[in-house]
Scaffold this motif. Structure first.
Motif, PDB file in Angstrom:
ATOM      1  N   TYR A 171      41.577  40.611  49.055  1.00 59.60           N
ATOM      2  CA  TYR A 171      42.676  40.197  49.919  1.00 59.60           C
ATOM      3  C   TYR A 171      43.379  41.437  50.469  1.00 59.60           C
TER       4      TYR A 171
ATOM      5  N   PHE B   4      44.226  39.472  38.572  1.00 57.82           N
ATOM      6  CA  PHE B   4      44.509  39.617  39.997  1.00 57.82           C
ATOM      7  C   PHE B   4      45.334  40.878  40.118  1.00 57.82           C
TER       8      PHE B   4
ATOM      9  N   SER C 289      50.127  37.815  54.122  1.00 56.98           N
ATOM     10  CA  SER C 289      48.675  37.799  53.995  1.00 56.98           C
ATOM     11  C   SER C 289      48.018  38.141  55.329  1.00 56.98           C
TER      12      SER C 289
ATOM     13  N   PHE D 206      46.699  44.291  42.327  1.00 57.00           N
ATOM     14  CA  PHE D 206      46.967  44.941  43.607  1.00 57.00           C
ATOM     15  C   PHE D 206      46.626  46.419  43.522  1.00 57.00           C
ATOM     16  N   GLY D 207      46.157  46.971  44.624  1.00 63.30           N
ATOM     17  CA  GLY D 207      46.062  48.409  44.755  1.00 63.30           C
ATOM     18  C   GLY D 207      47.451  49.004  44.905  1.00 63.30           C
TER      19      GLY D 207
ATOM     20  N   ARG E 196      36.061  38.320  45.738  1.00 63.77           N
ATOM     21  CA  ARG E 196      37.174  37.992  46.622  1.00 63.77           C
ATOM     22  C   ARG E 196      38.069  39.202  46.738  1.00 63.77           C
TER      23      ARG E 196
ATOM     24  N   TYR F 151      47.055  42.564  52.316  1.00 60.48           N
ATOM     25  CA  TYR F 151      48.416  42.146  52.612  1.00 60.48           C
ATOM     26  C   TYR F 151      49.129  43.278  53.333  1.00 60.48           C
TER      27      TYR F 151
ATOM     28  N   GLY G 105      40.461  39.920  42.866  1.00 57.24           N
ATOM     29  CA  GLY G 105      40.443  38.990  41.748  1.00 57.24           C
ATOM     30  C   GLY G 105      40.352  37.564  42.215  1.00 57.24           C
ATOM     31  N   ASN G 106      40.233  36.697  41.273  1.00 57.03           N
ATOM     32  CA  ASN G 106      40.195  35.279  41.540  1.00 57.03           C
ATOM     33  C   ASN G 106      40.861  34.590  40.376  1.00 57.03           C
ATOM     34  N   TYR G 107      41.154  33.315  40.537  1.00 59.24           N
ATOM     35  CA  TYR G 107      41.868  32.641  39.472  1.00 59.24           C
ATOM     36  C   TYR G 107      41.030  32.675  38.202  1.00 59.24           C
TER      37      TYR G 107
ATOM     38  N   LEU H 182      55.576  40.260  51.196  1.00 57.37           N
ATOM     39  CA  LEU H 182      54.184  40.500  51.578  1.00 57.37           C
ATOM     40  C   LEU H 182      53.680  39.390  52.484  1.00 57.37           C
TER      41      LEU H 182
ATOM     42  N   LEU I 234      35.564  36.868  51.402  1.00 56.22           N
ATOM     43  CA  LEU I 234      35.021  35.996  50.359  1.00 56.22           C
ATOM     44  C   LEU I 234      33.600  36.319  49.931  1.00 56.22           C
TER      45      LEU I 234
ATOM     46  N   PHE J  66      48.456  46.631  51.311  1.00 59.32           N
ATOM     47  CA  PHE J  66      47.925  46.475  49.958  1.00 59.32           C
ATOM     48  C   PHE J  66      46.608  45.708  50.002  1.00 59.32           C
TER      49      PHE J  66
ATOM     50  N   VAL K  17      41.463  37.378  53.929  1.00 61.81           N
ATOM     51  CA  VAL K  17      40.780  37.033  52.690  1.00 61.81           C
ATOM     52  C   VAL K  17      39.291  37.227  52.938  1.00 61.81           C
TER      53      VAL K  17
END
Lengths: 110, 116
Positions: free
Chosen positions: A33, A98, A45, A100-101, A31, A35, A92-94, A43, A50, A88, A48
Motif C-alpha cells: 500500500y 501490517f 490512501s 509502515f515504512g 499486498r 499512502y 502486510g495483510n490481515y 494519511l 495486489l 509511506f 493498493v
C-alpha cells in the motif's frame, strides 16, 4: 519480523523533474500500500498493489510491485509543488503484521 | 459522504489524568485500528478490532485500552497519560474479506494529544 525500508528518506526536487521512491520489505507479502500524508494531516490512501507485476497510475504518480524482489517503486513524473508531502509504503495483510515504512519526505521546489 | 470521524481533533490533558479519544465510521468496515504517530515518524499500530475481537500489539503499553461498543464506534482510553504519550492518534478502518484479504485502510483526521 517484517521490516520495511524506504529510500530516500528525504527528497528535494525541482518542479518538472522525474524521480523514484523505493520501498523494500523483508518477508514475503502479496499486498503493498502507498499512502500520502500532508504536514499536520492524516494519511490518504494512494494505491493498493495486489500481485507481482502490478502497476497503478494516478496523475503524476505511478506505483509498481515486484514481489520476487520484495520491492515497490513510486515514480513521480514532472513533479509539481502540490506533490510535496510524506509518502509511506506499508506491507502486510490481515492476520500478518501490517508495517509502515519510515516515510519519504518529498519537497518539490519551484 | 462515508468517512472516518475522530473527536476531539485536539485534546489537552494533564499528566496522569485519564483521557478518551473517539472514532466513528460510516463505512461499515469490520476492522478498526488505532495508531500512534509521533513527529516525523511512521504510524505505530497500537491495537485493532476485527468485529468484536480485540487484538493488541505486543509492545502496546498497558496504559492504553480500547473499546468497541458497536460496529460504528471505537474508543481509545489512556489511563494515565505521560509526557511521552503526546502524539497524533489516528483511527483507521478497513474491510477484511474472506481469506484475510484486506482492502486499504481509511484514516480519520487524527486527534492531537498534548500532555501538560
Amino acid at each position: 519480523e517484517l521490516k520495511v525500508e524506504q529510500n530516500p528518506l528525504f527528497l528535494s526536487m525541482q518542479e518538472g523533474k522525474n524521480y523514484t521512491i523505493y520501498c523494500n520489505y523483508s518477508t514475503t507479502s502479496d499486498r503493498l500500500y502507498w499512502y500520502r500524508q500532508d504536514p499536520g494531516k492524516s494519511l490518504e490512501s494512494l494505491f493498493v498493489l495486489l500481485s507481482n507485476g502490478a502497476v497503478k497510475q494516478e496523475g503524476r504518480l505511478m506505483a509498481s510491485l515486484d514481489t520476487k524482489a520484495r520491492l515497490s517503486t513510486l515514480h513521480i513524473t514532472a513533479a509539481v509543488h502540490d506533490l510535496s508531502a510524506t509518502y509511506f509504503c506499508a506491507v502486510g495483510n490481515y492476520g500478518q503484521n501490517f508495517v509502515f515504512g519510515p516515510g519519504t519526505r518529498l519537497s518539490v521546489l519551484p | 459522504d462515508a468517512m472516518v470521524i475522530q473527536n476531539p481533533r485536539y485534546q489537552v490533558t494533564q499528566f496522569g489524568k485519564p483521557v478518551t479519544l473517539s472514532c466513528s465510521q460510516t463505512l461499515n468496515h469490520n476492522v478498526m485500528y488505532w495508531y500512534q504517530q509521533k513527529s516525523s515518524q511512521a504510524p505505530k499500530l497500537l491495537f485493532h478490532y476485527y468485529d468484536k475481537d480485540f487484538n493488541n500489539e505486543a509492545d502496546t503499553p498497558d496504559n492504553f485500552q480500547s473499546r468497541r461498543p458497536n460496529t460504528s464506534f471505537c474508543f481509545l482510553d489512556i489511563r494515565s497519560p505521560g509526557l511521552g504519550d503526546a502524539a497524533m492518534y489516528l483511527c483507521a478502518t478497513s474491510r477484511v474479506r474472506g481469506g484475510g484479504y484486506q482492502e486499504t485502510q481509511y484514516f480519520g483526521p487524527g486527534t492531537r494529544l498534548l500532555v501538560l
